[in-house]
Design a protein around this motif. Structure first.
Motif, PDB file in Angstrom:
ATOM      1  N   ALA A  27       0.845  -1.202   0.000  1.00 56.03           N
ATOM      2  CA  ALA A  27       0.000   0.000   0.000  1.00 56.03           C
ATOM      3  C   ALA A  27       0.876   1.247   0.000  1.00 56.03           C
ATOM      4  O   ALA A  27       0.598   2.227  -0.705  1.00 56.03           O
ATOM      5  CB  ALA A  27      -0.916  -0.016   1.216  1.00 56.03           C
ATOM      6  N   LEU A  28       1.942   1.189   0.760  1.00 54.98           N
ATOM      7  CA  LEU A  28       2.855   2.337   0.858  1.00 54.98           C
ATOM      8  C   LEU A  28       3.483   2.656  -0.498  1.00 54.98           C
ATOM      9  O   LEU A  28       3.524   3.813  -0.925  1.00 54.98           O
ATOM     10  CB  LEU A  28       3.947   1.999   1.885  1.00 54.98           C
ATOM     11  CG  LEU A  28       4.830   3.134   2.349  1.00 54.98           C
ATOM     12  CD1 LEU A  28       4.022   4.179   3.085  1.00 54.98           C
ATOM     13  CD2 LEU A  28       5.934   2.604   3.252  1.00 54.98           C
ATOM     14  N   ILE A  29       3.949   1.633  -1.194  1.00 56.07           N
ATOM     15  CA  ILE A  29       4.604   1.856  -2.496  1.00 56.07           C
ATOM     16  C   ILE A  29       3.562   2.305  -3.522  1.00 56.07           C
ATOM     17  O   ILE A  29       3.794   3.241  -4.290  1.00 56.07           O
ATOM     18  CB  ILE A  29       5.285   0.566  -3.021  1.00 56.07           C
ATOM     19  CG1 ILE A  29       6.208  -0.041  -1.975  1.00 56.07           C
ATOM     20  CG2 ILE A  29       6.031   0.826  -4.331  1.00 56.07           C
ATOM     21  CD1 ILE A  29       7.430   0.738  -1.664  1.00 56.07           C
ATOM     22  N   ALA A  30       2.413   1.620  -3.509  1.00 58.22           N
ATOM     23  CA  ALA A  30       1.406   1.919  -4.531  1.00 58.22           C
ATOM     24  C   ALA A  30       0.819   3.319  -4.351  1.00 58.22           C
ATOM     25  O   ALA A  30       0.489   3.988  -5.313  1.00 58.22           O
ATOM     26  CB  ALA A  30       0.294   0.870  -4.491  1.00 58.22           C
ATOM     27  N   GLU A  31       0.696   3.758  -3.092  1.00 60.69           N
ATOM     28  CA  GLU A  31       0.031   5.041  -2.852  1.00 60.69           C
ATOM     29  C   GLU A  31       1.011   6.210  -2.690  1.00 60.69           C
ATOM     30  O   GLU A  31       0.665   7.350  -2.956  1.00 60.69           O
ATOM     31  CB  GLU A  31      -0.880   4.931  -1.623  1.00 60.69           C
ATOM     32  CG  GLU A  31      -2.053   3.972  -1.886  1.00 60.69           C
ATOM     33  CD  GLU A  31      -2.964   3.786  -0.687  1.00 60.69           C
ATOM     34  OE1 GLU A  31      -3.064   4.703   0.145  1.00 60.69           O
ATOM     35  OE2 GLU A  31      -3.583   2.705  -0.596  1.00 60.69           O
ATOM     36  N   TYR A  32       2.222   5.909  -2.212  1.00 63.73           N
ATOM     37  CA  TYR A  32       3.173   7.004  -1.952  1.00 63.73           C
ATOM     38  C   TYR A  32       4.502   6.789  -2.668  1.00 63.73           C
ATOM     39  O   TYR A  32       5.524   7.361  -2.268  1.00 63.73           O
ATOM     40  CB  TYR A  32       3.408   7.143  -0.435  1.00 63.73           C
ATOM     41  CG  TYR A  32       2.154   7.528   0.320  1.00 63.73           C
ATOM     42  CD1 TYR A  32       1.723   8.854   0.354  1.00 63.73           C
ATOM     43  CD2 TYR A  32       1.386   6.566   0.955  1.00 63.73           C
ATOM     44  CE1 TYR A  32       0.552   9.200   1.014  1.00 63.73           C
ATOM     45  CE2 TYR A  32       0.211   6.898   1.615  1.00 63.73           C
ATOM     46  CZ  TYR A  32      -0.194   8.215   1.642  1.00 63.73           C
ATOM     47  OH  TYR A  32      -1.346   8.555   2.295  1.00 63.73           O
ATOM     48  N   GLY A  33       4.503   5.956  -3.706  1.00 65.95           N
ATOM     49  CA  GLY A  33       5.740   5.596  -4.406  1.00 65.95           C
ATOM     50  C   GLY A  33       6.597   6.785  -4.795  1.00 65.95           C
ATOM     51  O   GLY A  33       7.791   6.837  -4.443  1.00 65.95           O
TER      52      GLY A  33
END
Ligand code: HSE
Length: 467
Positions: A142-148
């Motif tokens: 979720a972190l990479i997908a949303e704040y990449g």
């Protein structure tokens, strides 16, 4: 940043500092051992299921890494609010603490492993670690997908790397395969079953004849589904993973939320049965496909013919079917979740980080396309073409079938097969239609027209067919 590693087959400027040896093995080892005895002090934040697995996997392999691979990795610190976890784990001489700041503030820790999950605290921890010049390993999709973009830009500025193999496909090294082993290819398409919970539920529905709710309960009883399964069954977890893969293969940022994501909550037991009668199985599928109009990215339940290689991926297993322009089709199959499979990927990343630090190549594999100003051009789902399974729920009256086929015909939708089940006294019957290739937009318009009719007794089920 240029790689400073000296390889023996390159021209080396001999100076008084060079080691003169007759043993060729020294060439291969001395450089790593003399120049690269960089100490890799690992700090792990979060030792729940996956973090605990990482501590165990590191304990089992660390002597091999250090004695045979010429690395110097040490688990230096572990932070977790639930301090009772520490005594259950082979922590060796790691300093265990309830306060994650102890990891951040330890200047000797050069690799932080974030396994806290979520996008609140984890985002702060990752950004702060990067800003302090620490490399980061995370399983947080979720972190990479949303704040990449924010995360990779921060890593870039700090000259450090973020490793995220465990964020997609658990133990399957999909990201490494795409970024490294398959770098000589343009990846043309990916079709993937990337959520074990959904695949387990759909497999239970197919093999045990269970309705969705009972199959979900079985998944929860067996520890495959969370108490709140929304992210899995709603498609969000697959969506996060597909967003990451789509960014990797397209070379542009594909934000989560920019493409269509459907889950499996609307799949009825009847659909699974009808699909089987027609020679198909139902899977939650992630699709990434390069086409003339742009990048087609989506997550939705799909019917696959029984002969399809992904149709045989059952239970909690995941698979990623890639197509590269040079290599052709390739299938990566394995466990996409769980303590040790995910730990396997995290430990692989720790060793990758250790090697890159030791070789002074912290940004060996760049991530420069993960930028907010470099978004991939996506094809809206209304513009795709597919074959469709349509289940109309209608009164069993004269002219109903004619009316349905006329609406489909008006949108240029050609019917490949039709099946109607005789009702056992019910007021309505399912009419199943499989179409030839049709435009999604036309299918939606036809269904809207059909559903205006009084003979329609329940919303139409639509499942795309992939071959
Ligand atoms: N909940 C996921 C799955 C694993 O069921 O596959 C973590 O992404």
């Amino acid at each position: 940043m240029p790689c400073k590693r000296l390889l023996p087959y390159l021209k080396v400027n001999l100076t008084k500092n060079n080691i003169i040896t007759r043993d060729v093995k020294d060439f291969f080892c001395s450089e790593r051992i003399s120049q690269n005895m960089a100490k890799i002090n690992v700090g792990i934040v979060g030792v729940g299921t996956v973090g605990g697995g990482v501590v165990k996997a590191l304990d089992a392999r660390i002597d091999y890494f250090n004695n045979s691979l010429g690395l110097d990795i040490r688990l230096a610190r572990i932070a977790d609010k639930v301090t009772s976890r520490f005594s259950q784990l082979p922590v060796r001489d790691a300093v265990c603490t309830a306060d994650f700041n102890d990891v951040l503030n330890d200047d000797s820790v050069n690799v932080v492993v974030e396994l806290a999950g979520g996008t609140g605290f984890a985002r702060t921890l990752v950004l702060e670690s990067l800003k302090r010049g620490k490399h980061v390993v995370t399983a947080n999709k979720a972190l990479i997908a949303e704040y990449g973009p924010e995360i990779f830009e921060t890593a870039d500025k700090a000259g450090v790397s973020l490793y995220f193999e465990a964020s997609v496909g658990g133990g399957m090294p999909v990201i490494k395969a795409i970024r490294e082993g398959l770098v000589g290819n343009e990846i043309i398409s990916i079709r993937t079953i990337i959520n074990g919970t959904c695949n387990y539920i759909l497999t239970q529905m197919a093999t045990q004849g269970l309705p969705f709710a009972d199959a979900l309960a079985a998944a929860q009883e067996n520890g495959y589904a969370e108490a709140d399964p929304t992210l899995d069954v709603g498609g969000g977890d697959s969506g996060h993973k597909v967003a990451i893969l789509a960014s990797l293969v397209s070379g542009g940022y594909v934000p989560y939320g920019a493409f269509s994501v459907e889950g499996i909550t609307g799949i009825a037991k009847e659909d699974i049965i009808f699909a089987a009668e027609l020679g198909y199985v139902v899977k939650l599928l992630g699709v990434i496909r390069k086409c003339e109009a742009g990048l087609d990215v989506r997550v939705h339940p799909a019917m696959l013919p029984k002969w399809h290689i992904l149709a045989s991926v059952s239970g909690v297993f995941n698979a990623v079917l890639l197509e590269g322009n040079a290599v052709g089709q390739m299938l990566i199959y394995g466990r996409g979740a769980g303590e040790m499979p995910t730990a396997s990927a995290v430990v692989g990343d720790i060793v990758d980080a250790a090697r890159n630090i030791a070789d002074n190549c912290p940004k060996r594999v760049p991530m420069d396309y993960y930028r907010a100003d470099k978004k991939a051009a996506l094809v809206p789902i209304e513009r795709i073409e597919s074959r469709y399974y349509l289940r109309f729920n209608v009164s069993d009256n004269p002219g109903v079938l004619a009316s349905i086929t006329s609406c489909l015909g008006a949108e240029g939708i050609s019917i490949a097969s039709v099946m109607q089940k005789e009702g056992a006294g019910e007021a309505w019957v399912p009419v199943i239609i499989i179409t030839h290739d049709a435009k999604e937009r036309g299918v939606r318009r036809a269904i809207k027209d059909i559903e205006k009719e009084a003979f329609v007794r329940a919303p139409t089920q639509v499942i795309r067919i992939e071959e």
